[in-house]
Design a protein around this motif. Structure first.
Motif, PDB file in Angstrom:
ATOM      1  N   LEU A 359      24.489  -6.411  43.952  1.00  0.00           N
ATOM      2  CA  LEU A 359      24.616  -7.296  44.827  1.00  0.00           C
ATOM      3  C   LEU A 359      24.883  -8.629  44.166  1.00  0.00           C
ATOM      4  O   LEU A 359      24.428  -8.846  43.229  1.00  0.00           O
ATOM      5  N   THR A 360      25.563  -9.644  44.759  1.00  0.00           N
ATOM      6  CA  THR A 360      25.271 -10.934  44.599  1.00  0.00           C
ATOM      7  C   THR A 360      24.789 -11.787  46.040  1.00  0.00           C
ATOM      8  O   THR A 360      24.662 -11.219  46.747  1.00  0.00           O
ATOM      9  N   VAL A 407      16.756  -2.707  53.754  1.00  0.00           N
ATOM     10  CA  VAL A 407      16.568  -1.167  53.775  1.00  0.00           C
ATOM     11  C   VAL A 407      17.932  -0.724  53.140  1.00  0.00           C
ATOM     12  O   VAL A 407      17.891   0.235  51.920  1.00  0.00           O
ATOM     13  N   ARG A 408      19.009  -1.246  53.361  1.00  0.00           N
ATOM     14  CA  ARG A 408      20.208  -0.768  52.654  1.00  0.00           C
ATOM     15  C   ARG A 408      20.322  -1.136  51.084  1.00  0.00           C
ATOM     16  O   ARG A 408      20.931  -0.595  50.503  1.00  0.00           O
ATOM     17  N   THR A 409      19.606  -2.341  50.933  1.00  0.00           N
ATOM     18  CA  THR A 409      19.484  -2.772  49.477  1.00  0.00           C
ATOM     19  C   THR A 409      18.412  -2.004  48.703  1.00  0.00           C
ATOM     20  O   THR A 409      18.814  -1.406  47.770  1.00  0.00           O
ATOM     21  N   LEU A 410      17.488  -1.179  49.330  1.00  0.00           N
ATOM     22  CA  LEU A 410      16.663  -0.443  48.791  1.00  0.00           C
ATOM     23  C   LEU A 410      17.281   0.987  48.626  1.00  0.00           C
ATOM     24  O   LEU A 410      16.957   1.423  47.412  1.00  0.00           O
ATOM     25  N   VAL A 411      18.291   1.360  49.363  1.00  0.00           N
ATOM     26  CA  VAL A 411      18.953   2.658  48.988  1.00  0.00           C
ATOM     27  C   VAL A 411      19.700   2.384  47.920  1.00  0.00           C
ATOM     28  O   VAL A 411      19.845   3.383  47.088  1.00  0.00           O
ATOM     29  N   MET A 412      20.247   1.188  47.738  1.00  0.00           N
ATOM     30  CA  MET A 412      21.075   1.035  46.197  1.00  0.00           C
ATOM     31  C   MET A 412      20.066   0.949  44.824  1.00  0.00           C
ATOM     32  O   MET A 412      20.392   1.455  44.064  1.00  0.00           O
ATOM     33  N   THR A 627      30.267 -11.902  37.546  1.00  0.00           N
ATOM     34  CA  THR A 627      30.078 -11.263  39.078  1.00  0.00           C
ATOM     35  C   THR A 627      30.455 -12.170  39.956  1.00  0.00           C
ATOM     36  O   THR A 627      30.500 -11.865  41.277  1.00  0.00           O
ATOM     37  N   ALA A 628      31.242 -13.513  39.645  1.00  0.00           N
ATOM     38  CA  ALA A 628      31.630 -14.349  40.852  1.00  0.00           C
ATOM     39  C   ALA A 628      32.897 -13.858  41.239  1.00  0.00           C
ATOM     40  O   ALA A 628      33.795 -13.203  40.638  1.00  0.00           O
ATOM     41  N   GLN A 629      33.150 -14.068  42.897  1.00  0.00           N
ATOM     42  CA  GLN A 629      34.070 -13.959  43.455  1.00  0.00           C
ATOM     43  C   GLN A 629      34.522 -14.827  44.387  1.00  0.00           C
ATOM     44  O   GLN A 629      33.470 -15.393  44.896  1.00  0.00           O
ATOM     45  N   SER A 630      35.598 -15.256  44.899  1.00  0.00           N
ATOM     46  CA  SER A 630      35.965 -16.311  45.782  1.00  0.00           C
ATOM     47  C   SER A 630      36.248 -15.519  47.347  1.00  0.00           C
ATOM     48  O   SER A 630      35.849 -16.304  48.005  1.00  0.00           O
TER      49      SER A 630
END
Length: 742
Positions: A359-360, A407-412, A627-630
């Motif tokens: 993630l960012t 929770v979705r982040t923990l799945v990752m 990891t940057a994106q606009s």
């Protein structure tokens, strides 16, 4: 008779040379308590260490009221300032009285009594002294008078003499019986204390009678009025009453420090605590808890705890273990008690996801109903307000403390790896991540306030986890620069780099973003300070624990409120329980201390970003290098109607066991039925033979039992079927039971 005594004194005089000097007596004096000092040498806490006697600190003669000095001399030795250790007039009177068996006071002077206190062989074991002891005391008294000053004799006597029961010395009797230091004793109190010397275990009436005689000699006969009743009241006080100079600012911390080594009585230990910060934290906690329980809006919150840490050194500046008199379990240390962490673990979860480049801070997460099949049933996380926000950024998800995105982040990340990270931060997890499962994202693990606050300090210290410091040697006011440098070096050696400075900076910036937390907490809340700070709240299941942990550039402050017996609080949230206490403590700490926003470390870039579909406003965001994106956009969902997946039930899965949360009211819980693709035209849901609704996603109020869910087309044909079971709900009406058919 007097000639015999004088001759004996000449023979015994050489033995008196073994008596110590005044300075040796004073240096050997030990109070009966352990004494905890703050970093500047100020007393914080006294703990009873010697159960056999109660002794206060050594009292100088200047710190004793003139009234007591007068009462003591009149009571025990009227010619104290005239004789040279032995009152020969008193010796003659005593000898004559003994010859005729009359009841007269013995010839013991204060100096002779002191001799008995200094030498056990000269101390009488019974009510009457032997002639040998009298002669030995007299010989020692003559020696003392030649080498000690009168004020030294009087000072040593009033510190060494036993008064009543376990009370030894004027400091102990003054504070225990009269609730004041010796310098504050008035004529009546002084007379009562002096009267105890003649008969320490006498009844209150007898002591009052003798005290009245002393008061008349002092020229204070009016003080005899009501003296008997006052004496009854004084001597009725419990024997274990706390002495008044026994400051009671850090009882739990003192017990922790002294129980580790059990040093001898009288030992003083210099802690890292700051008396001013400790006093302020105690007052803030108790005052806020009182405000939370005023009539008309009681929140049922009795207990609380506070920890204040120095970010750079890990030194504990404040340790408040309980709410004191407000608590029904004041002896329980809330700083070290295990409690459910709630949402306070989320910053570390997002830090790990960012570190692993999953993630960012700008990544989009779906805050929508989520069903996760587990070995024990279906895990259905809910947000605190039971509402869903749709697609939001990771920054918003963390700052607003949304559960489903966590929770979705923990799945990752996986529960196993996240648990390993928490252990590396010093949190006392006793089980593996698989044991906690996905609930670990919402703080199902038990932690202590101390370990949790120190873990947040790791974020404030560039991702380095290091032990706290609880003791200073010598006091901070006496330390030189080299000692401070050595402490800093020891801190660096003990530190463990759990997160990089870059990751820690980004997560701290997310926690400090007042705009990102508006979805849940609004712009104006106790989480917002006038200086830079990063903070996270948390609430455990059934409102049993409420936390607020946060840091500025210099301090990390942790607050817990709840009830020591585990009783739930009433109408307490993250910003109404612990957060106001955290805010007030932080504001006081920064009255004269600046806390500017941290400077971004190398390896972090700032990028302007834009979200398609106005998911969130355009802004600038921090990214790790590479990891940057606009632009952030959602993939468009196809509107075509595929022939296969559109008729498949996506949730719940066939065979699912749904275990409902007993801490959430059943009427507030829902199970979501949904299809795998676009909603087929004319389709409808049927549950246990009854028509339920016709939409792609439908919420169902669950009840216990086994159920059959069917997806039916416009012609009434069943296109897909799943069977599942609900456990754990409580039935409160007969209609539901009839509908369930169970």
């Amino acid at each position: 008779m007097a000639f015999v005594i004088a001759a004996s004194l000449m023979i015994l005089a050489p033995a008196a040379h073994a008596v110590p000097s005044f300075n040796e007596v004073r240096e050997d004096w030990r109070a009966s308590d352990w004494i905890l000092l703050d970093r500047h040498g100020a007393a914080l806490q006294r703990l009873r260490a010697d159960p056999s006697a109660r002794r206060g600190d050594w009292v100088t003669l200047e710190a004793v009221s003139p009234a007591f000095r007068q009462a003591l001399v009149l009571s025990e030795d009227k010619r104290f300032y005239a004789h040279s250790g032995v009152d020969w007039r008193g010796v003659a009177a005593a000898a004559w009285g003994n010859l005729w068996h009359s009841r007269t006071r013995g010839a013991s002077t204060l100096t002779m009594q002191l001799a008995g206190l200094l030498d056990d062989d000269l101390r009488p074991n019974t009510r009457n002294r032997s002639v040998t002891q009298k002669i030995g005391q007299a010989a020692t008294a003559l020696w003392l008078e030649r080498r000690w000053r009168k004020d030294e004799i009087l000072e040593a006597y009033l510190n060494l003499v036993p008064f009543r029961g376990e009370l030894v010395g004027l400091s102990a009797v003054s504070q225990t019986l009269f609730g004041k230091l010796p310098v504050g004793l008035d004529a009546r109190e002084s007379a009562l204390a002096a009267a105890l010397l003649r008969a320490p275990n006498a009844s209150a009436s007898r002591v009052a009678q003798r005290a009245c005689g002393i008061l008349r000699e002092m020229g204070e006969p009016r003080e005899c009025d009501g003296l008997d009743g006052y004496a009854q009241l004084v001597f009725a006080r419990p024997a274990n009453v706390v002495m008044r100079d026994a400051v009671n600012l850090a009882p739990h911390y003192a017990r922790r420090v002294f129980s580790a080594g059990h040093p001898p009585p009288g030992t003083s230990i210099v802690s890292t605590l700051d008396a001013g910060v400790q006093r302020m934290a105690v007052a803030t906690l108790t005052q806020t808890l009182r405000e939370m329980n005023v009539p008309g809006r009681r929140r049922n919150v009795q207990d609380g705890a506070v920890v204040v840490l120095d970010n750079a050194t890990g030194e504990v500046l404040a340790w408040v273990g309980s709410s004191g008199e407000l608590s029904a379990a004041a002896q329980v240390d809330g700083v070290t008690s295990l409690r459910q962490a709630g949402s306070t673990l989320k910053p570390f979860l997002y830090a790990q996801a960012i570190a692993e480049k999953r993630l960012t801070a700008g990544s989009l997460l779906d805050d929508a109903p989520l069903d996760l099949p587990t070995g024990g049933g279906l895990y259905i996380p809910q947000n605190y307000d039971r509402q869903f926000k749709g697609w939001i950024s990771a920054r918003t998800a963390l700052a607003s403390s949304l559960n489903v995105p966590a929770v979705r982040t923990l799945v990752m990340v996986s529960p196993r790896r996240f648990a390993q990270t928490l252990v590396a931060l010093g949190l006392p997890l006793t089980e593996s991540g698989d044991y906690y499962g996905y609930s670990l994202a919402l703080g199902s693990a038990d932690v202590t306030l101390l370990s949790l606050t120190n873990a947040f300090r790791a974020l404030a210290d560039g991702g380095r986890a290091s032990p706290i410091r609880e003791r200073l040697t010598p006091p901070a006011s006496a330390r030189h620069g080299s000692s401070a440098a050595e402490a800093a070096e020891a801190h660096d050696i003990a530190a463990k780099q759990v997160f990089t400075p870059q990751v820690s900076f980004i997560v701290a910036d997310m926690l400090a973003d007042r705009h990102a937390r508006t979805r849940t907490f609004g712009l104006d809340s106790p989480l917002t300070t006038r200086f830079w700070s990063a903070v996270k709240t948390g609430t455990s299941k059934d409102m049993r624990d409420n936390w607020a942990i946060g840091f500025s550039r210099r301090y990390t402050v942790g607050v817990w409120v709840g009830n020591a017996d585990g009783a739930p609080m009433w109408d307490v949230s993250g910003v109404t329980g612990a957060a106001p206490i955290w805010h007030r403590i932080m504001e006081v700490l920064h009255r004269h201390t600046q806390s500017p926003a941290p400077v971004a470390p190398s390896g972090v870039v700032r990028q302007a970003i834009h979200y398609s579909g106005d998911v969130e406003p355009a802004r600038e965001e921090w990214f790790l290098d590479g990891t940057a994106q606009s632009e952030f956009a959602l993939a468009a969902m196809s509107t075509a109607a595929p022939s296969g997946p559109m008729w498949r039930i996506a949730g719940p899965a066939d065979g699912t066991i749904i275990a409902l949360d007993p801490d959430i009211p059943p009427e507030r819980q829902r199970v979501w039925f949904r299809v795998a693709a676009a909603w087929p035209a004319g389709a409808w849901w049927r549950l246990d033979g009854q028509r339920l609704g016709a939409s792609a996603r439908i919420a169902w109020l669950p009840w216990p039992g086994r159920h059959t869910l069917e997806l039916v087309d416009a012609k009434g044909a069943v296109r897909d079927t799943v069977r599942f079971e609900v456990r754990g709900a409580t039935l409160r009406d007969g209609a539901r039971m009839r509908n369930a058919g169970r």
